[in-house]
Design an enzyme around this catalytic site. Structure first.
Site, mmCIF file in Angstrom:
data_model
loop_
_atom_site.group_PDB
_atom_site.id
_atom_site.type_symbol
_atom_site.label_atom_id
_atom_site.label_comp_id
_atom_site.label_asym_id
_atom_site.label_seq_id
_atom_site.Cartn_x
_atom_site.Cartn_y
_atom_site.Cartn_z
ATOM 1 N N LYS A 6 -10.137 -34.291 -27.002
ATOM 2 C CA LYS A 6 -9.480 -34.334 -25.693
ATOM 3 C C LYS A 6 -10.432 -33.780 -24.639
ATOM 4 O O LYS A 6 -10.990 -32.700 -24.804
ATOM 5 C CB LYS A 6 -8.194 -33.507 -25.750
ATOM 6 C CG LYS A 6 -7.301 -33.598 -24.520
ATOM 7 C CD LYS A 6 -6.007 -32.832 -24.783
ATOM 8 C CE LYS A 6 -5.033 -32.928 -23.629
ATOM 9 N NZ LYS A 6 -3.765 -32.210 -23.924
ATOM 10 N N GLU A 36 -0.258 -35.396 -31.640
ATOM 11 C CA GLU A 36 -1.279 -34.430 -31.233
ATOM 12 C C GLU A 36 -1.208 -33.181 -32.110
ATOM 13 O O GLU A 36 -0.131 -32.635 -32.347
ATOM 14 C CB GLU A 36 -1.073 -34.051 -29.768
ATOM 15 C CG GLU A 36 -2.152 -33.116 -29.238
ATOM 16 C CD GLU A 36 -1.961 -32.776 -27.764
ATOM 17 O OE1 GLU A 36 -2.932 -32.879 -27.010
ATOM 18 O OE2 GLU A 36 -0.828 -32.402 -27.387
ATOM 19 N N CYS A 44 -1.867 -36.761 -25.362
ATOM 20 C CA CYS A 44 -0.925 -36.105 -24.464
ATOM 21 C C CYS A 44 -1.182 -36.453 -23.000
ATOM 22 O O CYS A 44 -1.178 -37.616 -22.619
ATOM 23 C CB CYS A 44 -0.995 -34.601 -24.725
ATOM 24 S SG CYS A 44 0.423 -33.654 -24.120
#
Length: 356
Positions: free
Chosen positions: A129, A47, A163
């Site tokens: 995300k 990430e 994540c």
């Protein structure tokens, strides 16, 4: 479409470039070269590998962390930039797929981005995300339903999450329902709040990556980063906040569809590549026992709705395209346009598309 029975993959565990995009691009290409020298077809980065995870927002008050904002913004990656083109060209030259994690700069905003570049240098997809975690929201904007994407490649069907999206059951199910074969799991370093929050630990989050493979009957390639002393120095970590971020925190792994680890772990403070051969036939064995979007699903009891309607911040309306509508009859209770609903093939996931 998938053409390879064996895919050799590499999960990166390395120190990010400390908010230095140019250095980070050089390191990205060098790691891709190392992976290709090992015969890898795919390399996966963690990430915000570029330009590094914004740890500063976790280490002090928002007013304090603002002093890093300009540097972080300037070193974030634009997908139409020369830096991105360098990475794409490297993928083509080396003949390797690159799954990249980065802070995406678009206009005046940043997003937690991921993309997949094929071995011909073409970007197959990019995503953001959906919901940045906790104080990440002071840095990054949000993604859309369209960012829950899986694409067909010669390696197999490839998708990705960032994540703690791996703790979101509905987002995971959206990818499972697209018959994902290889999952990209992008993580930062696990050295943040190691004494304060067990939920942020490598143990918990590698377990989340492992269960992703078992739930989705896919290979999961989990990549992470390593915090160095140089990172701590840049972020002015001292006695007042020394317990909040420490050196190390790397934990990368590749999991089989039955949850097996396919390589040894590296030490948490070591840099390197986790490499494994993915036998794609293993997916069929796992699916024979458990397919949560097929024979092991109960759509008449529970199902997922994936709303693909996309809302732009500005809509241009031209006068000639405006049609005056007649007033509804008294018995009409709603003037809303109908919503198109379709069900994905062999799945219990509904796709909802807003009318244009």
């Amino acid at each position: 479409m998938q053409t390879r029975k064996i895919v050799r993959a590499a999960a990166v565990q390395a120190a990010s470039p400390n908010y230095d995009l140019a250095t980070g691009v050089d390191k990205t290409i060098e790691l891709a070269r190392q992976a290709r020298d090992e015969g890898c077809d795919l390399i996966v980065f963690g990430e915000t590998w570029l330009p590094g995870y914004p740890f500063h927002v976790w280490l002090g008050a928002p007013a304090w962390s603002l002093k890093y904002s300009a540097r972080y913004y300037a070193n974030s990656l634009s997908l139409d930039s020369a830096e991105f083109q360098r990475i794409a060209q490297a993928a083509r030259t080396l003949g390797i797929f690159i799954a990249l994690g980065y802070s995406e700069r678009s206009g005046g905003s940043l997003y937690l981005g991921q993309c997949l570049i094929d071995d011909k240098g073409q970007m197959l997809w990019s995503r953001r995300k959906l919901k940045p975690t906790h104080v990440e929201r002071t840095v990054f904007g949000e993604g859309y339903a369209r960012d829950l994407i899986v694409s067909d490649t010669e390696l197999g069907r490839v998708g990705a999450l960032c994540c703690w999206e791996h703790l979101s059951p509905l987002s995971k199910y959206a990818l499972y329902s697209q018959h994902e074969a290889i999952h990209i799991a992008a993580w930062p370093s696990f050295s943040l709040y190691s004494e304060q929050a067990h939920a942020l630990s490598a143990k918990v989050n590698m377990a989340a990556s492992q269960i992703y493979s078992v739930e989705g009957q896919c290979f999961t390639i989990a990549a992470s980063s390593v915090v160095t002393q140089e990172t701590l120095d840049m972020l002015e970590v001292g006695e007042h906040n020394a317990s909040l971020l420490k050196v190390g925190g790397g934990s990368s792994m590749i999991f089989a569809p039955d949850g097996r680890t396919l390589a040894p772990y590296l030490p948490h403070d070591a840099e390197g590549l986790i490499i494994a051969d993915l036998n794609m036939e293993e997916i069929a064995f796992a699916k024979a026992i458990n397919d949560p979007v097929g024979h092991y699903s109960k759509p008449e009891a529970t199902r997922l709705v994936l709303d693909l309607g996309h809302r732009e911040p500005m809509t241009r309306v031209h006068s000639k395209s405006v049609i005056q509508e007649e007033a509804p009859e008294p018995h009409v209770q709603s003037t809303a346009a109908p919503v198109a609903v379709s069900q994905t093939q062999d799945s219990d996931t509904l796709l909802v598309q807003e009318p244009s």
